[in-house]
Design an enzyme around this catalytic site. Structure first.
Site, PDB file in Angstrom:
ATOM      1  N   GLN A  37      70.923  88.974  -6.380  1.00  0.00           N
ATOM      2  CA  GLN A  37      69.479  89.139  -6.204  1.00  0.00           C
ATOM      3  C   GLN A  37      68.741  88.518  -7.386  1.00  0.00           C
ATOM      4  OE1 GLN A  37      68.171  93.071  -5.157  1.00  0.00           O
ATOM      5  NE2 GLN A  37      66.040  92.468  -5.179  1.00  0.00           N
ATOM      6  N   PHE A  38      68.365  87.250  -7.230  1.00  0.00           N
ATOM      7  CA  PHE A  38      67.693  86.541  -8.315  1.00  0.00           C
ATOM      8  C   PHE A  38      66.336  87.150  -8.635  1.00  0.00           C
ATOM      9  CE2 PHE A  38      65.726  84.474  -4.735  1.00  0.00           C
ATOM     10  CZ  PHE A  38      64.471  84.091  -5.185  1.00  0.00           C
ATOM     11  N   THR A  39      65.738  87.869  -7.689  1.00  0.00           N
ATOM     12  CA  THR A  39      64.410  88.436  -7.922  1.00  0.00           C
ATOM     13  C   THR A  39      64.417  89.519  -8.999  1.00  0.00           C
ATOM     14  OG1 THR A  39      64.646  90.031  -6.119  1.00  0.00           O
ATOM     15  CG2 THR A  39      63.619  87.903  -5.587  1.00  0.00           C
TER      16      THR A  39
END
Length: 151
Positions: free
Chosen positions: A78-80
């Site tokens: 999850q890059f966010t």
């Protein structure tokens, strides 16, 4: 490397409305990869994750780790997690690793985790996923490998 660690009774990942991965009791892990991450952060994070005593013992105290409980681990990239929402109305992701680097580090993380924990499942890197879970407790921790120098 940023980990959102949730103790769960169960968790699933769906892709295109199809079940991709599922676990029973254990840990649901959202994994964000920072642009400065490397093997050192992976090894530290994996060691911390598998030895973190966040499962109850026979006295109801958080005194057991996921390995002792024979729990499963579901890892979703999850890059966010490295999104910065402080300026403007749209988050920036400058701190997140670029996709090719993040994919390589994600794979290394999974490989190292599988050496330490026998029951590891994953989402699909870069895919649009629907994640559902039943949080146990709820028990949720945020761990960041770059923060360990401050401890």
């Amino acid at each position: 490397m940023k980990l959102v660690i949730q103790r769960v009774l169960q968790a699933q990942v769906y892709i295109d409305d199809n079940l991709f991965s599922a676990i029973g009791p254990g840990l649901m892990l959202l994994l964000g990869i920072h642009h400065q991450d490397n093997l050192e952060q992976i090894l530290w994070s994996v060691d911390k994750l598998v030895h973190l005593r966040i499962f109850n013992d026979e006295n109801g105290k958080m005194n057991r780790n996921v390995k002792e409980c024979e729990g499963e681990i579901l890892v979703v990239s999850q890059f966010t997690l490295y999104g910065n929402c402080l300026n403007g109305r749209r988050p920036d992701f400058i701190q997140a690793a670029s996709p090719p680097i993040a994919l390589s580090l994600y794979r290394q993380f999974i490989d190292e985790l599988k050496k330490e924990a026998p029951h590891v499942k994953t989402g699909q890197f870069g895919a649009q996923m629907q994640v559902s879970l039943t949080n146990d407790g709820p028990v949720t921790f945020i761990l960041e490998s770059l923060d360990r120098r401050k401890a």
